[in-house]
Design an enzyme around this catalytic site. Structure first.
Site, short mmCIF file in Angstrom:
data_model
loop_
_atom_site.label_atom_id
_atom_site.label_comp_id
_atom_site.label_asym_id
_atom_site.label_seq_id
_atom_site.Cartn_x
_atom_site.Cartn_y
_atom_site.Cartn_z
N GLY A 9 1.04 -0.91 -0.17
CA GLY A 9 -0.29 0.05 0.20
C GLY A 9 1.07 1.51 -0.21
O GLY A 9 2.25 1.04 -0.50
N PHE A 79 0.33 -1.83 8.93
CA PHE A 79 -0.44 -1.38 7.62
C PHE A 79 -1.25 -1.38 7.48
O PHE A 79 -2.66 -0.64 6.98
CB PHE A 79 0.11 -0.10 6.82
CG PHE A 79 1.82 -0.13 7.61
CD1 PHE A 79 1.81 1.30 7.82
CD2 PHE A 79 3.17 -0.49 7.06
CE1 PHE A 79 3.43 2.12 7.64
CE2 PHE A 79 4.31 -0.20 7.50
CZ PHE A 79 4.27 1.67 7.89
N LYS A 83 -9.45 2.15 4.70
CA LYS A 83 -9.25 3.87 5.57
C LYS A 83 -9.78 4.90 5.10
O LYS A 83 -9.70 6.41 4.74
CB LYS A 83 -7.61 3.90 5.28
CG LYS A 83 -7.25 3.67 3.78
CD LYS A 83 -5.75 4.44 3.15
CE LYS A 83 -5.21 4.14 1.75
NZ LYS A 83 -4.31 4.53 0.83
N SER A 123 -3.66 7.91 13.48
CA SER A 123 -3.50 9.03 12.36
C SER A 123 -4.28 10.17 13.58
O SER A 123 -5.10 10.41 15.05
CB SER A 123 -5.07 8.33 11.33
OG SER A 123 -5.74 9.16 11.76
N THR A 125 -6.46 11.69 12.90
CA THR A 125 -8.04 12.07 13.80
C THR A 125 -8.74 11.27 14.88
O THR A 125 -9.56 11.43 15.78
CB THR A 125 -9.02 10.79 12.31
OG1 THR A 125 -10.15 10.84 12.11
CG2 THR A 125 -7.84 8.86 12.46
N TYR A 147 -14.20 4.71 10.71
CA TYR A 147 -12.24 4.32 10.95
C TYR A 147 -11.41 5.26 11.95
O TYR A 147 -11.22 4.38 12.37
CB TYR A 147 -12.53 5.88 9.04
CG TYR A 147 -11.18 5.41 9.86
CD1 TYR A 147 -9.64 4.45 9.22
CD2 TYR A 147 -10.06 7.72 9.38
CE1 TYR A 147 -8.31 4.48 8.47
CE2 TYR A 147 -8.78 6.77 9.31
CZ TYR A 147 -8.00 5.49 9.14
OH TYR A 147 -6.93 6.40 8.65
N LYS A 151 -9.26 2.90 14.75
CA LYS A 151 -8.27 3.51 15.58
C LYS A 151 -7.63 3.57 16.71
O LYS A 151 -7.00 3.30 17.54
CB LYS A 151 -7.87 4.60 14.31
CG LYS A 151 -7.36 4.60 13.05
CD LYS A 151 -6.54 3.58 12.46
CE LYS A 151 -5.91 4.01 11.25
NZ LYS A 151 -5.04 2.89 10.53
N ASN A 177 -1.39 14.52 7.71
CA ASN A 177 -1.58 14.52 5.73
C ASN A 177 -0.66 13.80 4.88
O ASN A 177 0.21 14.75 3.98
CB ASN A 177 -2.20 15.56 5.63
CG ASN A 177 -3.62 15.71 6.24
OD1 ASN A 177 -3.62 15.40 7.85
ND2 ASN A 177 -4.32 16.05 5.72
N ASN A 197 -9.15 11.99 -0.98
CA ASN A 197 -7.85 13.13 -0.50
C ASN A 197 -7.79 14.35 -1.29
O ASN A 197 -7.64 13.92 -2.66
CB ASN A 197 -6.59 12.68 -0.15
CG ASN A 197 -7.16 11.39 0.98
OD1 ASN A 197 -6.98 10.18 1.43
ND2 ASN A 197 -7.63 11.69 2.53
N ARG A 229 -4.55 22.03 6.59
CA ARG A 229 -3.28 20.49 7.43
C ARG A 229 -2.74 20.55 7.47
O ARG A 229 -1.44 21.47 6.68
CB ARG A 229 -4.11 19.79 6.49
CG ARG A 229 -5.43 19.22 6.54
CD ARG A 229 -6.16 18.50 7.65
NE ARG A 229 -7.67 18.15 7.87
CZ ARG A 229 -8.69 19.86 7.93
NH1 ARG A 229 -8.19 20.41 8.82
NH2 ARG A 229 -9.75 19.35 7.31
N GLY A 292 -18.37 16.75 8.56
CA GLY A 292 -17.27 16.08 9.72
C GLY A 292 -15.67 16.68 9.76
O GLY A 292 -14.42 16.60 10.26
N1 UDP Z 1 -10.58 18.85 0.85
C1 UDP Z 1 -11.01 19.20 -0.34
N2 UDP Z 1 -11.82 18.48 -2.14
C2 UDP Z 1 -11.56 17.64 -1.62
C3 UDP Z 1 -10.46 16.63 -0.55
C4 UDP Z 1 -9.78 17.12 0.55
O1 UDP Z 1 -11.43 20.28 -0.56
O2 UDP Z 1 -11.77 16.93 -2.72
C5 UDP Z 1 -9.91 19.65 1.93
C6 UDP Z 1 -10.48 18.91 3.04
O3 UDP Z 1 -11.58 19.76 3.47
C7 UDP Z 1 -9.91 19.55 3.78
C8 UDP Z 1 -8.64 18.73 3.66
O4 UDP Z 1 -8.96 19.21 2.06
O5 UDP Z 1 -9.67 20.75 4.29
C9 UDP Z 1 -7.31 17.94 3.74
O6 UDP Z 1 -8.57 16.56 3.20
P1 UDP Z 1 -8.00 14.76 3.35
O7 UDP Z 1 -9.39 14.60 2.68
O8 UDP Z 1 -6.95 14.91 2.18
O9 UDP Z 1 -7.56 14.86 4.50
P2 UDP Z 1 -8.06 15.02 6.05
O10 UDP Z 1 -7.80 15.57 6.85
O11 UDP Z 1 -10.03 15.18 5.82
O12 UDP Z 1 -7.70 13.09 6.70
#
Ligand code: UDP
Length: 335
Positions: A9, A79, A83, A123, A125, A147, A151, A177, A197, A229, A292
């Protein structure tokens, strides 16, 4: 020999590479449910070593035990797991079953084969909606989706185990990230379908594979209103595991580290930098906030620096250059 589950992965393959480059013996196990067998060939190209590997699902205890029987496993970096945050709310049972069961089986086998050393992919998260950033490891833990809960549940299980059996050596690594790819362009992130992402999404817009980036919200309390982020180069992250392995190889106990850069970038910062580095125009559209999501999340990485001697060395420009190289090298290959 180090057992690397999910080693084909995204983060697993880069970590396997770092381990091999640090002269560790590695065996990869992967069921290829979200990865590609060609990763193994590319690891061989990069390391000039034969990659030891077994195709199996870590929930298959008998199959996994064969690996312990055939090889002398000294530690496991785990890993393998589901996810996708959104998907986890739709199929929670699968998420709990896969992410928890696999971990329990691995822990049982590590104990049985007297190799009580374990590194877990956690994570950021698990910090839920932190009140402030930078976030350090003592911040309160909470989660909002299956998810994240899987974790946190594994973290809790590991804390219970160390309380009962202090001779385990356990590393909990909380990733921020991860983005980017190995500088060779041979391994990187290859999401199935439309990426969740932001960086893989931007990269596919840059390559003309998707028309427009949805930007989820521009009314957050951040410098430009979009979410901030802590983007970390996947090779820096991989090297964090090598540092963690050094610690668990010589000490017992459980320790927890943030793996991040300490620096926050917004979605629009990424877009601007991507355009600058690659010369590609990124069309984007402001959309409603994604459920979220939080405004800001970046790490305090000081504990990892002090105790593991690890810090990131690759900046956002390198992260984007490497993402783009991988994107271009994989043009025409299956996504
Ligand atoms: N984001 C966005 N457009 C997308 C995917 C993500 O604007 O198509 C934003 C999301 O709202 C966050 C940031 O990019 O502010 C990072 O999101 P991601 O899903 O990559 O990682 P996360 O921090 O949610 O795990």
């Amino acid at each position: 020999m180090i057992l690397v589950t999910g080693g084909a992965g995204y983060i697993g393959s880069h970590t396997a590479l770092s381990l091999l480059q640090n002269d560790e013996d590695v065996i990869i196990v992967d069921d290829f449910s979200n990865s590609d067998k060609r990763v193994l060939e590319n690891l061989e190209k990069l390391t000039h070593k034969k990659i030891q590997f077994s195709e199996l699902d870590c929930c298959d205890e008998q199959a996994l035990e064969q690996v312990f029987i055939k090889h002398t496993i000294s530690a496991c970096i785990h890993f393998a797991g589901y996810k996708a945050v959104g998907e986890s709310s739709k199929i929670p049972l699968e998420y709990y079953n896969n992410n928890i069961t696999s971990t329990l089986i691995i822990l049982k086998l590590l104990k049985k084969y007297n190799a009580k050393r374990f590194i877990f992919s956690s994570s950021a998260t698990v910090y839920g909606s932190p009140e402030t950033s930078p976030i350090n490891e003592t911040f309160p833990l909470s989660v909002t989706n299956p998810y994240g809960r899987s974790k946190l549940m594994v973290e809790d299980i590991l804390r219970d185990i160390i309380a009962a059996e202090p001779d385990w050596s356990i590393g909990l690594l909380r990733y921020f990230n991860p983005i980017g790819a190995h500088e060779s362009g041979l391994i990187g992130e290859r999401p199935n379908g439309i990426p969740n992402n932001v960086m893989p999404y931007i990269s596919m817009v840059g390559a003309g594979k998707l028309p427009c980036l949805p930007v989820f919200g521009n009314d957050y309390d951040t410098h430009d209103g979009t979410g901030v982020r802590d983007y970390i180069h996947v090779m820096d992250l991989a090297e964090g595991h090598v540092a963690m392995l050094a610690k668990i190889s010589k000490e017992v106990g459980l320790s927890t580290y943030n793996l991040g850069t300490g620096q926050g970038y917004s979605v629009l910062d990424l877009v601007t930098q991507f355009e600058k580095v690659t010369g590609q125009k990124i069309n984007y559209e402001i959309m409603p906030r994604r459920q979220g999501d939080i405004a800001t999340c970046y790490a305090d990485p000081q504990k990892a620096l002090k105790e593991l001697g690890w810090k990131t060395t690759r900046n956002l420009q390198t992260m984007i250059e490497d993402t783009w190289r991988f994107e271009q090298d994989s043009q025409g290959k299956s996504r």
